[in-house]
Design an enzyme around this catalytic site. Sequence first.
Site, mmCIF file in Angstrom:
data_model
loop_
_atom_site.group_PDB
_atom_site.id
_atom_site.type_symbol
_atom_site.label_atom_id
_atom_site.label_comp_id
_atom_site.label_asym_id
_atom_site.label_seq_id
_atom_site.Cartn_x
_atom_site.Cartn_y
_atom_site.Cartn_z
ATOM 1 N N GLU A 85 0.849 -1.208 0.000
ATOM 2 C CA GLU A 85 0.000 0.000 0.000
ATOM 3 C C GLU A 85 0.878 1.249 0.000
ATOM 4 O O GLU A 85 1.685 1.469 0.916
ATOM 5 C CB GLU A 85 -0.920 -0.027 1.231
ATOM 6 C CG GLU A 85 -1.998 1.030 1.158
ATOM 7 C CD GLU A 85 -2.954 0.959 2.339
ATOM 8 O OE1 GLU A 85 -3.191 -0.144 2.858
ATOM 9 O OE2 GLU A 85 -3.442 2.029 2.739
ATOM 10 N N LYS A 281 -6.923 -1.672 11.572
ATOM 11 C CA LYS A 281 -6.255 -1.984 10.304
ATOM 12 C C LYS A 281 -5.091 -1.009 10.094
ATOM 13 O O LYS A 281 -4.009 -1.380 9.628
ATOM 14 C CB LYS A 281 -7.266 -1.908 9.159
ATOM 15 C CG LYS A 281 -6.763 -2.425 7.823
ATOM 16 C CD LYS A 281 -6.117 -1.380 6.967
ATOM 17 C CE LYS A 281 -5.757 -1.916 5.597
ATOM 18 N NZ LYS A 281 -5.031 -0.946 4.782
ATOM 19 N N ASP A 297 5.368 -14.283 11.198
ATOM 20 C CA ASP A 297 4.079 -14.808 10.746
ATOM 21 C C ASP A 297 2.985 -13.742 10.955
ATOM 22 O O ASP A 297 2.477 -13.581 12.062
ATOM 23 C CB ASP A 297 3.789 -16.087 11.547
ATOM 24 C CG ASP A 297 2.495 -16.763 11.149
ATOM 25 O OD1 ASP A 297 1.633 -16.112 10.543
ATOM 26 O OD2 ASP A 297 2.343 -17.952 11.476
ATOM 27 N N HIS A 394 -3.278 9.987 0.222
ATOM 28 C CA HIS A 394 -3.402 8.632 -0.318
ATOM 29 C C HIS A 394 -3.272 8.649 -1.843
ATOM 30 O O HIS A 394 -2.528 7.876 -2.424
ATOM 31 C CB HIS A 394 -4.788 8.121 0.067
ATOM 32 C CG HIS A 394 -4.806 6.679 0.377
ATOM 33 N ND1 HIS A 394 -4.417 6.195 1.602
ATOM 34 C CD2 HIS A 394 -5.150 5.610 -0.367
ATOM 35 C CE1 HIS A 394 -4.536 4.893 1.599
ATOM 36 N NE2 HIS A 394 -4.977 4.511 0.409
HETATM 37 C C1 MEV Z 1 -5.723 2.668 5.199
HETATM 38 O O1 MEV Z 1 -4.832 1.653 4.837
HETATM 39 C C2 MEV Z 1 -5.805 2.755 6.702
HETATM 40 C C3 MEV Z 1 -6.812 3.740 7.265
HETATM 41 O O2 MEV Z 1 -8.105 3.461 6.734
HETATM 42 C C4 MEV Z 1 -6.791 3.587 8.742
HETATM 43 C C5 MEV Z 1 -7.844 4.404 9.469
HETATM 44 O O3 MEV Z 1 -8.907 4.656 8.923
HETATM 45 O O4 MEV Z 1 -7.582 4.731 10.650
HETATM 46 C C6 MEV Z 1 -6.492 5.137 6.837
#
Ligand code: MEV
Length: 443
Positions: A85, A281, A297, A394
Amino acid sequence: MKSRIVNGFSKLNKEEKLNKLVNLFDDSQEAKEEFKSFWHSDEKKQQLFDEFSENTLSNFYLPYSVAPNFVINHKIYHIPMVIEESSVIAAASKAAKFWSDKGGFRASVISTTKVGQVHFSWQGDIRKLQVEMPQLKEIFLKRTDSITKNMRERGGGISDIELIDKSLEMDNYYQILVKFETVDSMGANFINSCLEEIAAQLKFYISDKQEWIETERKCTIIMSILSNYTPECIVETHVETKIKNFANIDTSLSANEFAYKFEKAVDITKFDVYRATTHNKGVFNGIDAVILATGNDFRAVEACGHAYAAKNGGYKGLTDVTIKGDKFSYRLKIPLSIGTVGGLTTLHPLAKRSLEMLGNPNAEELMLIAASAGLANNFSAVKSLITMGIQVGHMKMHLWNILNQFGANDQEKQMAVEHYKDHKVSHNSVRQFLSSLRIRSAT
Ligand code: MEV
């Protein structure tokens, strides 16, 4: 073309395996060449990779990057990260820089215990088994002696053995719960070998109990396996600063507004599972990238982290904000069962280099590093979300991917990067930008 059952696939060599599969592609020959183009030119290196897994056809590349200038417990680390990413490395690096002159990340390992279970069925009065436990424990320790010898010499081994009554949850179901210290290894093979020996000994001991009635002398081992849930293998990392140090973090928010908005964003993760999952995430963006770069892992670490996030019944964000007076602190507490010896950590040449880049940390130090990378990534994500939004940064990072999708050449890429310094990136606008460039250069 339709897939067919292929018999004896694993016995074929790599070239033969490719030949069996190329018919699945419209451009069979090109597809085969494409797979082969990712083979390593050094045969020895390629063989190493082929032997990591089964039925290997080729290598699947991911970018190997570095997020520099992390200050963790007053030590500087340049952290290797493997991730596809595009914005993750930028996010980690920005947070590392922001916190580097504010004391950096302060991290500590709280506990390092790993867990395994022998699951079994037995019919009888549990008190009878409980009486036998002291003797059984001795047998288990003695019979695993040769497996645990090296680990004990390094300071680890079996630290506890317990009989757990689960018969209320399932008829006649019990567990032998075993706790381990595995020092610098993740310890999966070590733990599973111990558990299988313990299971065999349990079965034998019970079947040999002459004074018990026949049904009591039967025990069925359901399975013996480590648990990836390690709530006693915990690392904590935090950053802390005076709120006034957020003064220039964003043009639209004052330092105070930023701190309290950040707190709100994190509080939401304590009751809203949709937001909590995405929040976590973001934590794993950083952690997984370090886990991959060091040959650990990532599935184990992820499974455990998410189970831990739901430890009180509801799934929650793994981080916490505290604002006390003029101080803002941000904390991540997470289980991380990882190693710096064994498995791929020393076999994969680049995993080995990653560890070297980090100064050859032991497992506990790697826990501090991975957790801090996780907190850094999450901090950057939440910071963007509560200020300019995630898409600006992004999409800027994603620009290269879009340009590559449209087959941009080096000159077009350069012009696009210049143009998008002050324009919003989107798929459509890059398409238009490139086609107008191409029309201009054709005329
Ligand atoms: C994108 O890889 C991760 C985010 O969605 C995490 C978040 O929303 O806190 C930007």
